[in-house]
Write a protein that holds these residues in place. Sequence first.
Motif, short mmCIF file in Angstrom:
data_model
loop_
_atom_site.label_atom_id
_atom_site.label_comp_id
_atom_site.label_asym_id
_atom_site.label_seq_id
_atom_site.Cartn_x
_atom_site.Cartn_y
_atom_site.Cartn_z
N ALA A 61 0.96 -4.44 15.42
CA ALA A 61 2.33 -4.86 15.16
C ALA A 61 2.40 -5.72 13.91
N ASP A 62 3.25 -5.33 12.96
CA ASP A 62 3.30 -6.05 11.69
C ASP A 62 4.28 -7.21 11.68
N ASN A 63 4.98 -7.44 12.80
CA ASN A 63 5.91 -8.58 12.86
C ASN A 63 5.31 -9.76 13.62
N LEU A 64 4.01 -9.72 13.89
CA LEU A 64 3.31 -10.82 14.54
C LEU A 64 2.47 -11.58 13.51
N PRO A 65 2.13 -12.84 13.81
CA PRO A 65 1.33 -13.61 12.85
C PRO A 65 -0.12 -13.15 12.73
N LEU A 74 0.82 -1.21 0.00
CA LEU A 74 0.00 0.00 0.00
C LEU A 74 0.86 1.26 0.00
N PRO A 75 0.39 2.32 -0.65
CA PRO A 75 1.18 3.55 -0.70
C PRO A 75 1.35 4.21 0.66
N PHE A 76 2.46 4.88 0.82
CA PHE A 76 2.80 5.61 2.04
C PHE A 76 1.79 6.74 2.25
N LEU A 77 1.23 6.80 3.47
CA LEU A 77 0.30 7.88 3.80
C LEU A 77 0.63 8.45 5.17
N ARG A 78 0.45 9.74 5.30
CA ARG A 78 0.43 10.34 6.63
C ARG A 78 -1.00 10.69 6.99
N ALA A 79 -1.21 11.08 8.23
CA ALA A 79 -2.56 11.38 8.72
C ALA A 79 -3.25 12.39 7.80
N GLY A 80 -4.48 12.08 7.44
CA GLY A 80 -5.27 12.98 6.61
C GLY A 80 -5.07 12.81 5.12
N GLU A 81 -4.16 11.93 4.70
CA GLU A 81 -3.88 11.74 3.27
C GLU A 81 -4.62 10.51 2.73
N GLY A 82 -4.68 10.41 1.40
CA GLY A 82 -5.24 9.23 0.75
C GLY A 82 -6.48 9.54 -0.06
N ASP A 83 -6.98 8.52 -0.75
CA ASP A 83 -8.10 8.66 -1.67
C ASP A 83 -9.10 7.54 -1.42
N ASP A 133 4.20 1.56 10.99
CA ASP A 133 5.28 2.33 10.39
C ASP A 133 5.35 3.70 11.08
N ILE A 134 6.40 3.90 11.85
CA ILE A 134 6.53 5.14 12.63
C ILE A 134 6.63 6.37 11.74
N ARG A 135 7.08 6.18 10.50
CA ARG A 135 7.19 7.32 9.59
C ARG A 135 5.82 7.81 9.14
N GLN A 136 4.88 6.89 8.99
CA GLN A 136 3.54 7.28 8.58
C GLN A 136 2.75 7.89 9.74
N ASN A 137 2.98 7.41 10.96
CA ASN A 137 2.47 8.01 12.19
C ASN A 137 0.97 8.34 12.08
N ARG A 138 0.16 7.32 12.05
CA ARG A 138 -1.29 7.48 11.91
C ARG A 138 -1.97 6.19 12.34
N SER A 139 -3.29 6.20 12.32
CA SER A 139 -4.05 4.98 12.54
C SER A 139 -4.33 4.30 11.20
N LEU A 140 -4.89 3.11 11.25
CA LEU A 140 -5.14 2.36 10.03
C LEU A 140 -6.18 3.04 9.14
N THR A 141 -6.07 2.81 7.87
CA THR A 141 -7.10 3.23 6.92
C THR A 141 -8.20 2.17 6.90
N PRO A 142 -9.38 2.50 6.38
CA PRO A 142 -10.41 1.47 6.23
C PRO A 142 -9.94 0.27 5.41
N ARG A 143 -9.16 0.50 4.35
CA ARG A 143 -8.70 -0.64 3.55
C ARG A 143 -7.77 -1.54 4.33
N GLU A 144 -6.90 -0.97 5.15
CA GLU A 144 -6.00 -1.80 5.97
C GLU A 144 -6.80 -2.63 6.96
N ALA A 145 -7.81 -2.02 7.57
CA ALA A 145 -8.68 -2.76 8.48
C ALA A 145 -9.46 -3.83 7.73
N ALA A 146 -9.90 -3.51 6.52
CA ALA A 146 -10.65 -4.47 5.71
C ALA A 146 -9.77 -5.66 5.33
N ARG A 147 -8.50 -5.41 5.07
CA ARG A 147 -7.59 -6.52 4.76
C ARG A 147 -7.38 -7.42 5.98
#
Length: 421
Positions: A336-340, A244-253, A360-374
């Motif tokens: 955490a993305d290093n857990l099963p 998924l593309p890099f996003l910061r808080a408030g970004e995306g489509d 990802d500490i660089r993105q520093n945000r909560s999940l997007t709906p698509r990430e939660a959906a995945r």
Amino acid sequence: MSQSLQFLDLFAGAGGLSEGFIQAGFEPVAHVEKDEAACLTLQTRMTWHWLRKRDELEPYIHYLEGKIDRQSFHSFAPSSVSNSVIHSTIGDDTLRNIFSRIDAQLGDRKLDLIVGGPPCQAYSLVGRSRHARGMRGDPRNYLFRYYAEFLNRYKPRYFVFENVLGLLSARDEGGVLYFDMMRKLFREYGYETEYQILSAENHGVLQGRKRIILIGKHGLGKDFYPEIPVVPSQFTVHEAFRDLPFLRAGEGDVRRAERSPLPLDAWLYKTEIRKDSLPLTWHCARPHAERDLIIYHQAVSLWNKEKRRLTYNELPQSLQTHRNRESFLDRFKVVADNLPCSHTVVAHIAKDGHYYIHPDIRQNRSLTPREAARLQSFPDDYYFEGRKDTPSRTAAFTQIGNAVPVLLAKTIATTMKEKCL
């Protein structure tokens, strides 16, 4: 026997359970759901499936691109497709109308299966802990009685009833377990029942989510519960986010996002969640207050350095705004993305993202709906509607959090298909 197995979905939500059964080869006769946004999502998805069978998905792409509106998109399928989604509460005053609409959809076909489970708030441990009377007296406790009315009318060979673990301990005002009460009622209507506790991470889902799956069989019998295989995960949560593309808080489509290339043996391809021929939607991050972004950064940093969760009382006083310092101390939690598997995705994600911080500490945000959906194993081409024509991130999160993981549903459906044939 009909050519395909027909099922009815009660308390359908946005269709996670239904999607799994469709992917396994079942055909939905109707969905009954009280939430308007979820019904619109179901109508969009049923239209999508109708077009997919005919290899005519161009209208869906046009809809996502804004070239046609939702009503125009739905009109590409026969009216019976949208009519199969029944927007209604289930109660004494609505049953007759719901039956009539299902009968019209069913025609001379036989219903093979009923699936679904009433809203879980009345049975959940969290819901009971927050309610002054432990949810006793809440009318949602007794929605299973209406479920039984559908069984009595259509008499399918089997039913699949899904709910939270709290159902095993929830009691009425007289101390009787609701679970015992409903199983007794189902038996009175001619159905023996058996149940297991299934956990989504054992069935291809990158999320820890335990649910009671109660299966009923019409007529006498026992030991009819299907053998549901356990598939140990070979992946980590990173697989759900890696392309998924890099996003910061408030970004995306909401409508479209580009994905990075992946090897064909990636989890997203193996589970058929990712399909490169269709747009990916809902990868848009909610904005956050500066205070929350500081906390998110600290939570991710602590996990990265010590593999330890941040507790609320560890925060500096300047960042603490809640008076409750005794409970819910893990209200800020990294996915955490290093857990099963991740922790359970619930509908509260619609209110804030504090419990679902992106790793990802660089993105520093909560999940997007698509990430939660995945994490709920919804396909990338599953579009979540709002009540109005404009997209609603809150409505999308609510629908996603309330859903049954699609891959878990598909596993159950695959084993049930052998029973129903």
